[in-house]
Enzyme design. Sequence first.
Site, PDB file in Angstrom:
ATOM      1  CB  SER A  57      70.566  51.986 -90.426  1.00 53.80           C
ATOM      2  OG  SER A  57      70.223  51.880 -89.055  1.00 53.80           O
ATOM      3  CE1 TYR A  58      72.438  52.288 -84.683  1.00 55.09           C
ATOM      4  CE2 TYR A  58      74.161  50.933 -83.722  1.00 55.09           C
ATOM      5  CZ  TYR A  58      72.901  51.516 -83.653  1.00 55.09           C
ATOM      6  OH  TYR A  58      72.128  51.312 -82.541  1.00 55.09           O
ATOM      7  CG  HIS A  59      79.040  55.283 -88.627  1.00 49.81           C
ATOM      8  ND1 HIS A  59      79.612  56.530 -88.559  1.00 49.81           N
ATOM      9  CD2 HIS A  59      79.134  54.747 -87.382  1.00 49.81           C
ATOM     10  CE1 HIS A  59      80.069  56.737 -87.317  1.00 49.81           C
ATOM     11  NE2 HIS A  59      79.778  55.675 -86.591  1.00 49.81           N
ATOM     12  CE  LYS A  91      70.740  47.939 -81.783  1.00 49.99           C
ATOM     13  NZ  LYS A  91      72.055  48.513 -82.207  1.00 49.99           N
TER      14      LYS A  91
END
Length: 388
Positions: A57-59, A91
């Site tokens: 889910s990063y960015h 993750k």
Amino acid sequence: MLYNTLGKTNLEVSRLGFGTMRLPTKANNGDIYKEESAKMLSYAIENGVNLIDTAYSYHSKNLGDNGESENFVGEFLSENSLREEVLLQTKSPSWLMEDFRDFDRYLDEQLEKLQTDYIDIYLLHSLTVPEWYKVKDLNVLDFLDDCLSSGKVKHVGFSSHIEVDYLIEILDEYPKWEVCLTQMNYLDEYYQSGAMGLNYLRQINVGSEIMEPLRGGRLVQNIPSEVNALWNQAEIERTPIQWAFQYLWNRNDVDCVLSGMTSFEQVKENIEIASKLDEISDNDLELIREVARTYRTFIGNDCSRCGYCMPCPHGVDIINCFAEYNIAHMMGNPKASAMQYFYLIDDDSRADSCIGCEECLPFCTQMLDIPEELRKVHDYFGEEFNHY
Ligand code: SF4
Ligand code: SF4
């Protein structure tokens, strides 16, 4: 660069890990600024950083959803033939799992995004207590067994912001955990799982990684004069960032500190600090604790600026509302922060635009009651606004 053994993984890991959740972005659309980010990653790897940390889910453009960070990291490693040179950590988005097959589906999607056929360290992301029970019921431990035996994943662990009792409960349920990522900095010894959690990880030889080493920048920006006055009493002069990192690296229960770096200058500075042995004395530790006590008198709320609650589906700029509120408390200058608050944050994004839907609540890593805290921000700056 200095290295530690990451618990029972026996991997030699640089004590600074590169977190890719806060890469530089373009002002017009929020996309990752790839050229600058690639320059930062190249420099880090050339200078000994060997752990690259990302997440599904990063960015991301939508709350908790598929993000751009993994794609960028995958592209960067593949184009520069660096996959084998680094330990790649990502993750699993536990909050998106609804069915046993989802675990595998997301892992395969992540492998594709990362352009690799294995992940060195795979963490269940930001486990809360309800999510732990949910994924356990979905047989996540069978999934982890499967991905270890298939070789898609070399080592498994989890990241979490929970209290120490729950952390120990999760650790004790699965002997194959090898890595655990928790929040720690000198303000947080007794917050979440804190120092007791790290101590337990060391006892059972699970590799310990640290997030929020600078408390979302709070320990290095807008430092209250009372804190600066304390640092000036130190026997050895250090910058606030050196104090924050060396406090962690001098602990014998910390293997790797992840830093979500946003600029090339930060990468250079962090690497320089990580490459130097710098012993923290008992007097230094006493001073650090005095600084922590002083900081606590200035806290508005505990927002760490992690961004997990963003974007708010109703457009509230949660991070900056809390940032101005906390700066106002830290600097003791509410008027100056009120001007910033009304100048920098659009009408539709200020605290009073929150409709209290609570969609952001499960994502808050600091367990804040976000709508309630936004009400406080509105009341606080509402008062000040009357002066202008
Ligand atoms: S509670 Fe407020 S801040 Fe949170 S998602 Fe809803 S509108 Fe946004
Ligand atoms: S409100 Fe919570 S989730 Fe949002 S940035 Fe702050 S700490 Fe992170």
